[in-house]
Design an enzyme around this catalytic site. Structure first.
Site, PDB file in Angstrom:
ATOM      1  CE  LYS A  33      -4.027  -2.264   1.942  1.00 34.28           C
ATOM      2  NZ  LYS A  33      -4.647  -2.732   3.188  1.00 34.28           N
ATOM      3  CE  LYS A  73      -5.250  -8.644  -5.051  1.00 32.05           C
ATOM      4  NZ  LYS A  73      -5.114  -8.408  -3.636  1.00 32.05           N
ATOM      5  CE  LYS A 126     -12.031  -2.997  -3.623  1.00 34.47           C
ATOM      6  NZ  LYS A 126     -13.020  -3.406  -2.645  1.00 34.47           N
TER       7      LYS A 126
HETATM    8  P1  AMP Z   1     -10.817  -6.714  -0.391  1.00 32.33           P
HETATM    9  O1  AMP Z   1     -11.448  -6.101  -1.577  1.00 32.33           O
HETATM   10  O2  AMP Z   1      -9.342  -6.515  -0.370  1.00 32.33           O
HETATM   11  O3  AMP Z   1     -11.524  -6.382   0.890  1.00 32.33           O
HETATM   12  O4  AMP Z   1     -10.982  -8.270  -0.592  1.00 32.33           O
HETATM   13  C1  AMP Z   1     -12.101  -8.989  -0.131  1.00 32.33           C
HETATM   14  C2  AMP Z   1     -11.877 -10.464  -0.313  1.00 32.33           C
HETATM   15  O5  AMP Z   1     -11.762 -10.768  -1.705  1.00 32.33           O
HETATM   16  C3  AMP Z   1     -10.592 -10.987   0.351  1.00 32.33           C
HETATM   17  O6  AMP Z   1     -10.848 -12.255   0.913  1.00 32.33           O
HETATM   18  C4  AMP Z   1      -9.640 -11.105  -0.787  1.00 32.33           C
HETATM   19  O7  AMP Z   1      -8.674 -12.109  -0.571  1.00 32.33           O
HETATM   20  C5  AMP Z   1     -10.551 -11.479  -1.938  1.00 32.33           C
HETATM   21  N1  AMP Z   1      -9.989 -11.039  -3.215  1.00 32.33           N
HETATM   22  C6  AMP Z   1      -9.825  -9.766  -3.631  1.00 32.33           C
HETATM   23  N2  AMP Z   1      -9.270  -9.719  -4.853  1.00 32.33           N
HETATM   24  C7  AMP Z   1      -9.059 -11.019  -5.225  1.00 32.33           C
HETATM   25  C8  AMP Z   1      -8.525 -11.653  -6.390  1.00 32.33           C
HETATM   26  N3  AMP Z   1      -8.110 -10.935  -7.434  1.00 32.33           N
HETATM   27  N4  AMP Z   1      -8.457 -12.997  -6.414  1.00 32.33           N
HETATM   28  C9  AMP Z   1      -8.911 -13.731  -5.368  1.00 32.33           C
HETATM   29  N5  AMP Z   1      -9.428 -13.207  -4.256  1.00 32.33           N
HETATM   30  C10 AMP Z   1      -9.513 -11.865  -4.172  1.00 32.33           C
END
Ligand code: AMP
Ligand code: TRP
Length: 319
Positions: A110, A189, A192
């Site tokens: 980050k 990956k 956002k």
């Molecule tokens: P976040 O948007 O970072 O709060 O992610 C929410 C959940 O989605 C977490 O469990 C992340 O590990 C999963 N996640 C986010 N992006 C990915 C991705 N590209 N592939 C797999 N899991 C993801």
């Protein structure tokens, strides 16, 4: 068995969130007592617009319900409706070695992407440990990017148990092998912050545009192509049937089909895959107080557990 996971309301949910976390979490709701929350305290580390935070939090609730979260089985709630987690985070922070947090990739990533180095961003994994430990969670379904945070949680739990006696269970991450990292439109990956997402509930035109923008190599149409390393094929595998997948894999191998054609097929399958979710979403939106009711009931269930665990913790540490 208690299952817990959280998701940050920092923007529109994308298919990486869906396949990495939401789908496995929804599948697990039948297997035990599931608690799923919207991590609004965590989102404050990157979002400082109160209107947007409130709006995003409701939207995550809506989207999660639309994707199949059953509020009669799983409790869905806002992290901040259980403010005891911040008390537990403080207590956990007093035993957490600095080095443990200094090693965390997500903090370093980050900062590398321009985030200001706030104390909140640094101690993010401690709050996450509190989220997990305050419900005596057994299983935590997440994408691979959260694996290290789960290891930190376990280390903190061990430290607490060594210091204050047997206080916490050690939670297990549940990371789906097939969907541990869902690629984005640039084959990194999907995230956002990389602007490479395909939203679950984006408008049709925009979604098509995003799919058509997936980067590809310059292999000529006639030449054989490698399916396994292609983001198009990887995404298609998530939404197509086994037969459809085999057909596309064979076409990759054979050559003669351009990436544009594969992308069109990916879009069609993706759009079809999420059609029932779009319908459910519209039905939820037609019921004005539905989401508030779900979140209130969820918060009540979560608070009942958190109060018990916090009583145990306060007693053990002497406050
Ligand atoms: P976040 O948007 O970072 O709060 O992610 C929410 C959940 O989605 C977490 O469990 C992340 O590990 C999963 N996640 C986010 N992006 C990915 C991705 N590209 N592939 C797999 N899991 C993801
Ligand atoms: N850090 C997680 C993410 O960005 C969200 C989260 C916060 C979480 N607390 C949690 C996930 C507890 C699982 C358990 O995806």
């Amino acid at each position: 068995m208690r299952i817990l996971s959280g998701i940050q309301p920092s923007g529109a949910l994308h298919i990486g969130n869906y396949f990495g976390m939401m789908k496995p979490a929804i599948a697990l709701q039948a297997e035990g007592e599931a608690l799923y929350f919207i991590a609004d305290y965590h989102a404050l580390t990157s979002l400082r617009d109160p209107g947007a935070l409130r709006e995003n939090s409701r939207r995550v609730a809506l989207d999660f319900l639309a994707c199949g979260l059953d509020p009669d089985r799983a409790a869905l709630f806002l992290q901040s409706d259980v403010p005891q987690v911040t008390e537990l985070a403080w207590i956990l922070g007093t035993v957490t070695p600095m080095g443990l947090l200094e090693r965390c990739h997500s903090y370093k990533d980050k900062l590398a992407r321009g985030a200001a180095a706030s104390a909140g961003l640094f101690t993010y994994p401690v709050l996450m440990a509190a989220d997990i430990l305050i419900y005596d969670s057994d299983i935590v379904p997440v994408g691979r990017d959260q694996k290290q945070h789960l290891e930190v949680t376990r280390d903190i739990a061990i430290k607490m148990n060594e210091t204050f006696g047997d206080l916490f269970k050690l939670p297990e991450p549940r990371i789906h092998a097939e969907t541990e990292v869902v690629p984005g439109t640039d084959a990194q990956k999907m995230s956002k912050s990389y602007r490479n997402t395909i939203e679950i509930f984006g408008a049709e035109k925009e979604t098509r545009k995003r799919v058509m923008s997936i980067v590809t190599d310059s292999t000529p149409i006639d030449a054989p192509k490698d399916a396994a390393s292609s983001a198009i094929f990887q995404l298609y595998s998530l939404v197509a049937s086994t037969e459809e997948k085999e057909v596309m894999a064979a076409e990759f191998r054979r050559g003669g089909t351009g990436y544009g054609d594969f992308k069109k097929r990916l879009f069609e399958s993706l759009w079809r895959y999420f059609a029932p979710m779009r319908e459910r979403r519209a039905a939820i939106l037609a019921q004005p107080n539905y989401i508030d009711g779900v979140l209130a009931r969820g918060a009540e269930r979560a608070n009942a557990i958190a109060d018990k665990v916090m009583a145990r913790v306060r007693d053990a540490v002497g406050v």
